[in-house]
Scaffold this motif. Structure first.
Motif, PDB file in Angstrom:
ATOM      1  N   MET A  45       0.856  -1.187   0.000  1.00  7.20           N
ATOM      2  CA  MET A  45       0.000   0.000   0.000  1.00  7.20           C
ATOM      3  C   MET A  45       0.890   1.233   0.000  1.00  7.20           C
ATOM      4  O   MET A  45       2.043   1.173   0.389  1.00  7.20           O
ATOM      5  CB  MET A  45      -0.880   0.033   1.257  1.00  7.20           C
ATOM      6  N   VAL A  46       0.325   2.326  -0.436  1.00  5.84           N
ATOM      7  CA  VAL A  46       1.021   3.599  -0.320  1.00  5.84           C
ATOM      8  C   VAL A  46       0.150   4.515   0.528  1.00  5.84           C
ATOM      9  O   VAL A  46      -1.010   4.762   0.195  1.00  5.84           O
ATOM     10  CB  VAL A  46       1.290   4.234  -1.694  1.00  5.84           C
ATOM     11  N   LEU A  47       0.685   4.978   1.623  1.00  5.10           N
ATOM     12  CA  LEU A  47      -0.076   5.844   2.516  1.00  5.10           C
ATOM     13  C   LEU A  47      -0.198   7.236   1.893  1.00  5.10           C
ATOM     14  O   LEU A  47       0.681   7.663   1.146  1.00  5.10           O
ATOM     15  CB  LEU A  47       0.639   5.960   3.860  1.00  5.10           C
ATOM     16  N   PRO A  48      -1.283   7.936   2.183  1.00  3.62           N
ATOM     17  CA  PRO A  48      -1.389   9.310   1.691  1.00  3.62           C
ATOM     18  C   PRO A  48      -0.420  10.199   2.465  1.00  3.62           C
ATOM     19  O   PRO A  48      -0.110   9.913   3.609  1.00  3.62           O
ATOM     20  CB  PRO A  48      -2.840   9.679   1.993  1.00  3.62           C
ATOM     21  N   PRO A  49       0.072  11.257   1.812  1.00  2.00           N
ATOM     22  CA  PRO A  49       0.961  12.159   2.545  1.00  2.00           C
ATOM     23  C   PRO A  49       0.201  12.822   3.695  1.00  2.00           C
ATOM     24  O   PRO A  49      -1.033  12.887   3.672  1.00  2.00           O
ATOM     25  CB  PRO A  49       1.375  13.175   1.476  1.00  2.00           C
ATOM     26  N   ILE A 180      -7.411   4.374   2.500  1.00  2.00           N
ATOM     27  CA  ILE A 180      -7.635   4.034   3.898  1.00  2.00           C
ATOM     28  C   ILE A 180      -8.109   5.312   4.559  1.00  2.00           C
ATOM     29  O   ILE A 180      -7.388   6.302   4.589  1.00  2.00           O
ATOM     30  CB  ILE A 180      -6.336   3.532   4.563  1.00  2.00           C
TER      31      ILE A 180
ATOM     32  N   ARG B 133       3.124   8.317   8.277  1.00  2.00           N
ATOM     33  CA  ARG B 133       2.786   9.406   7.349  1.00  2.00           C
ATOM     34  C   ARG B 133       3.547  10.660   7.720  1.00  2.00           C
ATOM     35  O   ARG B 133       4.060  11.371   6.868  1.00  2.00           O
ATOM     36  CB  ARG B 133       1.282   9.679   7.410  1.00  2.00           C
ATOM     37  N   LEU B 138       5.964   6.464   3.173  1.00  2.00           N
ATOM     38  CA  LEU B 138       4.605   6.190   2.716  1.00  2.00           C
ATOM     39  C   LEU B 138       4.445   4.797   2.107  1.00  2.00           C
ATOM     40  O   LEU B 138       3.332   4.291   2.014  1.00  2.00           O
ATOM     41  CB  LEU B 138       4.171   7.256   1.702  1.00  2.00           C
ATOM     42  N   ILE B 140       4.258   1.164   2.335  1.00  2.00           N
ATOM     43  CA  ILE B 140       4.168   0.143   3.381  1.00  2.00           C
ATOM     44  C   ILE B 140       3.740  -1.174   2.764  1.00  2.00           C
ATOM     45  O   ILE B 140       3.364  -1.251   1.598  1.00  2.00           O
ATOM     46  CB  ILE B 140       3.183   0.544   4.506  1.00  2.00           C
TER      47      ILE B 140
END
Lengths: 187, 149
Positions: A45-49, A180, B133, B138, B140
């Motif tokens: 996954m890539v988290l939002p900034p 998310i 974050r 970013l 994961i």
């Protein structure tokens, strides 16, 4: 009796050691072959900034498929109680709608899947939902790759993206926008 | 001269092989001793959930692990859910940010692999994610095992 004693004295007591090296080699090769360096697998996954003062861009209601997972792992899919095994079809229907059904997304590039959990949601329930969502995208990509004349998506990536160094059109056409949701502020 | 020729035709041509097994065993033992199976001891239980939609992380040097799960106590007991990074349990979750920021400056392409026990609650996972974050890490990966059907 005397003859028997003589025979005992004559017996050779050495163990043949010529094959010892082969045995050791065999052991070495066996362990070399059976040792697997375990590769890490997981759901990427890539988290939002981090959020600044500015609000995230507005999303039209119909483009967002909201999945809520509650404290005991029960699902709410667009405000309707649902089950984990229905998520995959619903996501596929939502993404590949192309503006036909007004309840689903306008286009695949605008479709967003939003997964929201509460702080007591079991992690396994969250992973189950996330897994089904990703599987829906994997299946969409597979069928898109087949439409372009490849066996499956992995083949497509291997031949077009990695060998010919062209952009991944399948992924561009169906970007997996899985969001998310921000956790509610703690009271 | 004739005696000289005779000498030449006689030398032993065998290499002594009696010590070969010892050499091989020594190699075997050397590798067995130097192989490190696990770099740091995990002090929380992480029983990973199973999933189908897997991606592999090929480049291991990009990966940094965060373990989340019930703390292992002596006598097979399990304690409260704790977070472990490298070999230390994190007391204050706001420390995650500085640790991860430091790691990110060392490896800009860092992937954080979250090894979360399946019985954990999302609350602590979300708190760690918020810290990640803020740190800017970013990318994961929710570590899971392969679902066998």
């Amino acid at each position: 009796m005397a003859g028997l004693l003589k025979k005992k004295k004559k017996r050779e007591s050495e163990i043949p050691t010529a094959s010892m090296a082969d045995i050791a080699f065999l052991l070495l090769i066996f362990f070399l072959v059976t040792t697997t360096i375990n590769v890490d697998t997981g759901i990427g996954m890539v988290l939002p900034p981090p959020l600044d003062e500015q609000d995230p861009p507005p999303v039209r209601e119909r483009n967002m498929l909201k999945i809520l997972v509650n404290e005991v792992g029960q699902l709410l899919l667009e405000d309707n109680p649902s089950a984990v095994n229905l998520v995959r079809d619903e996501v596929k229907k939502h993404v590949t709608n192309n503006g036909v059904d007004p309840n689903y997304a306008e286009s695949p590039t605008k479709a967003i899947i939003s997964i929201k959990t509460s702080s007591q949601t079991p992690y396994s329930a969250y992973i189950d939902v996330l897994d089904e969502t990703w599987m829906a995208y994997f299946e969409i990509w597979d069928s898109e790759a087949r439409r372009l004349g490849f066996q499956n998506y992995a083949h497509y990536v291997n031949e077009v993206v990695e060998t010919q160094d062209r952009p991944n059109e399948v992924r561009e056409r169906f970007p997996a926008a899985i969001s998310i949701a921000e956790p509610d502020p703690q009271n | 001269m004739s005696t000289h020729f005779k000498k030449k035709s006689k030398p032993k041509q065998d290499i002594p092989t009696a010590s070969l097994p010892d050499i091989i065993f020594m190699l075997l033992i050397f590798f067995m001793v130097t192989t490190v199976l696990r770099e740091n001891e995990v002090r929380v239980r992480t029983q990973l959930p199973a999933a189908e939609a897997l991606t592999k992380i090929d480049q291991k040097r990009l990966v940094s692990y965060v373990w989340i799960g019930p703390e292992k106590l002596p006598g097979l007991q399990l304690g409260n859910t704790r977070v472990q990074i490298d070999d230390a349990l994190i007391e204050d979750l706001s420390g995650v940010r500085s640790i991860m920021y430091r790691k990110l400056t060392e490896q800009p392409k860092l992937i954080v692999s979250l090894k979360v026990d399946e019985t954990s609650e999302m609350g602590i996972v979300q708190e760690v994610e918020q810290e990640l974050r803020q740190a800017g890490t970013l990318r994961i990966n929710y570590s899971t095992t392969r679902l066998v059907q």
